[in-house]
Design a protein around this motif. Structure first.
Motif: not given
Length: 124
Positions: A42-43, A78-79, A100-103
């Protein structure tokens, strides 16, 4: 010019207030749990380089602790929460991940946040 100064001052206060909020989630976190189930993310809110609070609905939140700094959480990103065993909607400490992205940040701790108690104490 005065309006601009007032606006900047107001924004600075908002920044200070949000910092206080971020630091207090741990005060309302319950005992560690092994896993939780969810339908959607949701957040979320970063609380430190190793912790993030995620809401699975407006009234349900968890404090997640990662095994290492997840610096990709800085800024507007964005996660995603990684599923385990191919089962969507299940996050487990030790094998769950925040993406998180590529992480990939491995979650080592999950604590439910008592949002009701937090709201009541802040209103008083």
């Amino acid at each position: 010019m005065l309006r601009k100064s007032l606006l900047i001052g107001a924004l600075a206060l908002v920044g200070c207030a949000s910092t206080g909020i971020k630091q207090s989630y741990a005060d309302y976190a319950g005992p560690s749990i092994k896993e939780f189930k969810y339908n959607t993310l949701y957040n979320w809110q970063r609380t430190s380089d190793r912790t993030v609070v995620v809401w699975t609905r407006p009234t349900e939140a968890y404090l997640l602790t990662m095994s290492h700094d997840c610096i990709g959480l800085d800024g507007r990103v964005t996660i995603q929460m990684g599923d385990i065993d191919g089962i969507p909607g299940r996050l487990q400490a030790g094998s769950g991940k925040i993406l998180v992205g590529n992480m990939r940040c491995t979650i080592i701790g999950i604590q439910p946040v008592d949002l009701l108690r937090m709201r009541k104490e802040r209103q008083s």
